[in-house]
Design an enzyme around this catalytic site. Structure first.
Site, PDB file in Angstrom:
ATOM      1  N   ASP A  11       6.285  -7.074   3.681  1.00 19.42           N
ATOM      2  CA  ASP A  11       5.742  -7.865   4.642  1.00 19.42           C
ATOM      3  C   ASP A  11       5.828  -9.357   4.179  1.00 19.42           C
ATOM      4  O   ASP A  11       5.202  -9.745   3.299  1.00 19.42           O
ATOM      5  CB  ASP A  11       4.228  -7.608   4.659  1.00 19.42           C
ATOM      6  CG  ASP A  11       3.406  -8.528   5.797  1.00 19.42           C
ATOM      7  OD1 ASP A  11       3.931  -9.525   6.143  1.00 19.42           O
ATOM      8  OD2 ASP A  11       2.079  -8.111   6.001  1.00 19.42           O
ATOM      9  N   TYR A 233      -6.833  -8.064  -3.298  1.00 19.38           N
ATOM     10  CA  TYR A 233      -6.319  -7.746  -2.128  1.00 19.38           C
ATOM     11  C   TYR A 233      -5.320  -8.674  -1.556  1.00 19.38           C
ATOM     12  O   TYR A 233      -5.121  -9.874  -1.722  1.00 19.38           O
ATOM     13  CB  TYR A 233      -7.282  -7.707  -1.083  1.00 19.38           C
ATOM     14  CG  TYR A 233      -6.567  -7.556   0.280  1.00 19.38           C
ATOM     15  CD1 TYR A 233      -6.508  -6.405   0.790  1.00 19.38           C
ATOM     16  CD2 TYR A 233      -6.393  -8.558   1.324  1.00 19.38           C
ATOM     17  CE1 TYR A 233      -5.480  -6.084   1.991  1.00 19.38           C
ATOM     18  CE2 TYR A 233      -5.926  -8.475   2.653  1.00 19.38           C
ATOM     19  CZ  TYR A 233      -5.431  -7.223   2.969  1.00 19.38           C
ATOM     20  OH  TYR A 233      -4.803  -6.992   3.976  1.00 19.38           O
ATOM     21  N   LYS A 236      -2.463  -4.103   2.876  1.00 18.69           N
ATOM     22  CA  LYS A 236      -2.420  -2.823   2.483  1.00 18.69           C
ATOM     23  C   LYS A 236      -0.964  -2.411   2.181  1.00 18.69           C
ATOM     24  O   LYS A 236       0.119  -3.122   2.967  1.00 18.69           O
ATOM     25  CB  LYS A 236      -3.038  -2.060   3.436  1.00 18.69           C
ATOM     26  CG  LYS A 236      -4.104  -0.907   2.644  1.00 18.69           C
ATOM     27  CD  LYS A 236      -4.894  -0.267   3.668  1.00 18.69           C
ATOM     28  CE  LYS A 236      -5.909   0.781   2.767  1.00 18.69           C
ATOM     29  NZ  LYS A 236      -6.835   0.359   1.954  1.00 18.69           N
TER      30      LYS A 236
HETATM   31  P1  13P Z   1      -0.630  -5.851   7.104  1.00 12.40           P
HETATM   32  O1  13P Z   1      -1.121  -4.993   5.835  1.00 12.40           O
HETATM   33  O2  13P Z   1       0.202  -5.021   7.971  1.00 12.40           O
HETATM   34  O3  13P Z   1      -0.198  -7.124   6.521  1.00 12.40           O
HETATM   35  O4  13P Z   1      -2.147  -6.092   7.669  1.00 12.40           O
HETATM   36  C1  13P Z   1      -3.231  -6.682   7.020  1.00 12.40           C
HETATM   37  C2  13P Z   1      -4.356  -6.861   7.780  1.00 12.40           C
HETATM   38  O5  13P Z   1      -5.224  -7.239   7.448  1.00 12.40           O
HETATM   39  C3  13P Z   1      -4.512  -6.279   9.348  1.00 12.40           C
HETATM   40  O6  13P Z   1      -5.739  -6.755   9.618  1.00 12.40           O
HETATM   41 MG    MG Z   2       0.777  -8.734   7.157  1.00 19.76          MG
HETATM   42 MG    MG Z   3       2.046  -4.495   7.699  1.00 18.04          MG
HETATM   43 MG    MG Z   4      -1.120  -3.089   5.349  1.00 20.47          MG
HETATM   44 MG    MG Z   5       1.276  -5.554   4.604  1.00 20.82          MG
END
Ligand code: 13P
Ligand code: MG
Ligand code: MG
Ligand code: MG
Ligand code: MG
Ligand code: 13P
Length: 370
Positions: A11, A233, A236
């Site tokens: 990402d 963090y 994810k």
């Molecule tokens: P991503 O892991 O897809 O970047 O999403 C993070 C998030 O906080 C979505 O609410």
């Molecule tokens: Mg993201």
């Molecule tokens: Mg993502």
């Molecule tokens: Mg994520």
């Molecule tokens: Mg991500």
């Protein structure tokens, strides 16, 4: 002769928020990977997205953990990050946790699933791409494909599969792994992988006596835990997987069947909620409701004798998965009504964001013994 299939994703900026990859990033990936293909570094490639994660699918002859291939992917992510910054995309460069590349991308932020295999006469594979969830989201479906006879008829009726498979399971907190046999240790396997935030299936192998080499994986899943890498963090670890199909392995339809049930996974809003994972074609891989619900895309390929990727077929673009999508939306409605309450919101130790330490600090003089 062996070839390697590598799926490497990161990402590096969302458009808008955490919704989708901007097409300019995919264009950049196509340009750079196209060059690498011309120069002969890789045999073939496909660049795409799932939600806000840029997905690079490559075939080559450099084996797994190759500095050349990981360096190429890193460079694509770096250069695309420059575009993401120019466009002001959200969280530009979010998954590139270290500034300098040092050999391979494992532990640096991007997610990786790769396997080096001896090509069969016909090599059908599926690459899975998930957004708004974590690697443990693959435990249930991979288990069903390779160990559950109610999912995979071949385990019962195909003499080549009847012996079962071996599962390589990682303890992602202690950084240890164990190899277990199915069906002999079925209940022990489930005792581990049911705890999906801690024990994740990393690979599946054939057993001795199977017609495929026992040291070549038939499935592999990315298991990077971003928040542990960075110490805090940073998003994810939206996972990917590669699964081989047919001819002594689950048939294509047995590989896809587990996703007819939209099971609950963790992720979704702020990486801190449980919700159903919805199987979708690429055109619907744009999680927007409460940043979700979590999505999974399945791309089908035949790899030809030269290692070329013949595909993709967008496998969930089939009315047969409409009911699973409908069910996922029903579950999404139901569970969303819990708002900030568990078990919609994850337990404290699994949340990616938490204000609790701050709240406790503020209240520390007001707590009294009871
Ligand atoms: P991503 O892991 O897809 O970047 O999403 C993070 C998030 O906080 C979505 O609410
Ligand atoms: Mg993201
Ligand atoms: Mg993502
Ligand atoms: Mg994520
Ligand atoms: Mg991500
Ligand atoms: P076909 O008869 O279409 O080749 O299908 C065989 C099969 O094994 C389907 O799972």
């Amino acid at each position: 002769e062996k070839i390697t299939i590598s799926v490497i994703k990161a990402d590096i900026g969302g458009w808008p928020g955490h919704c989708k990859v901007h097409p300019a990033l995919i264009e950049k990936a196509n340009e750079l990977l196209g060059k690498a293909k011309e120069e002969g570094t890789i045999i073939d490639f496909y660049a795409t997205y799932c939600g806000d994660d840029l997905q690079l699918i490559m075939t080559h002859k450099h084996g797994v953990d190759s500095e050349k291939i990981h360096g190429l992917a890193w460079n694509v992510f770096k250069e695309a990050t420059e575009i993401a910054k120019e466009l002001g995309l959200y969280g530009a460069g979010q998954d590139l946790l270290k500034d300098a590349f040092s050999g391979n991308v494992r532990g640096m932020g991007p997610g990786v699933a790769e396997m080096e295999i001896t090509l069969r006469k016909s090599e059908p594979i599926v690459t899975f791409h998930m957004d708004k969830t974590e690697p443990g989201a693959f435990n249930l479906p991979i288990f069903r494909m390779f160990a559950d006879p109610f999912n995979t008829a071949g385990l019962v009726i195909d003499p080549h599969m009847h012996m079962g498979f071996r599962f390589e399971i990682w303890d992602i907190k202690e950084h240890k792994r164990v190899i277990m046999n199915s069906p002999e240790e079925l209940y022990d396997i489930l005792a581990l992988i049911g705890a999906k935030s801690r024990y994740v299936i990393k690979r599946v192998y054939p057993k001795k006596g199977h017609k495929l080499p026992e040291d070549e994986p038939v499935a592999v899943i990315s298991t990077e835990k971003l928040y542990e890498i960075a110490g805090e963090y940073v998003g994810k670890d939206d996972p990917v997987a590669i699964v081989r199909a047919q001819s002594g392995l689950p048939a294509l339809g047995e590989v896809l069947e587990p996703f007819a049930f939209p099971h609950l996974v963790s992720g979704w809003m702020r990486g801190s909620h449980n919700g159903p994972i919805m199987p979708v074609p690429l055109k619907y891989a744009t999680p927007s409701r409460f940043d979700g619900p979590p999505r999974v895309v399945a791309l089908g390929w035949q790899i030809n004798k030269d290692g070329k990727l013949i595909g993709p077929v967008d496998l969930f673009e089939d009315v047969a998965f409409d009911e699973a999508r409908k069910k996922a939306l029903e579950i999404a409605d139901y569970i969303r009504r819990h708002g900030p309450f568990e078990p919609h919101r994850l337990p404290l130790e699994e949340m990616e964001y938490t204000t609790l330490p701050g709240v406790l600090e503020k209240l520390k003089d007001r707590f009294e013994p009871v």
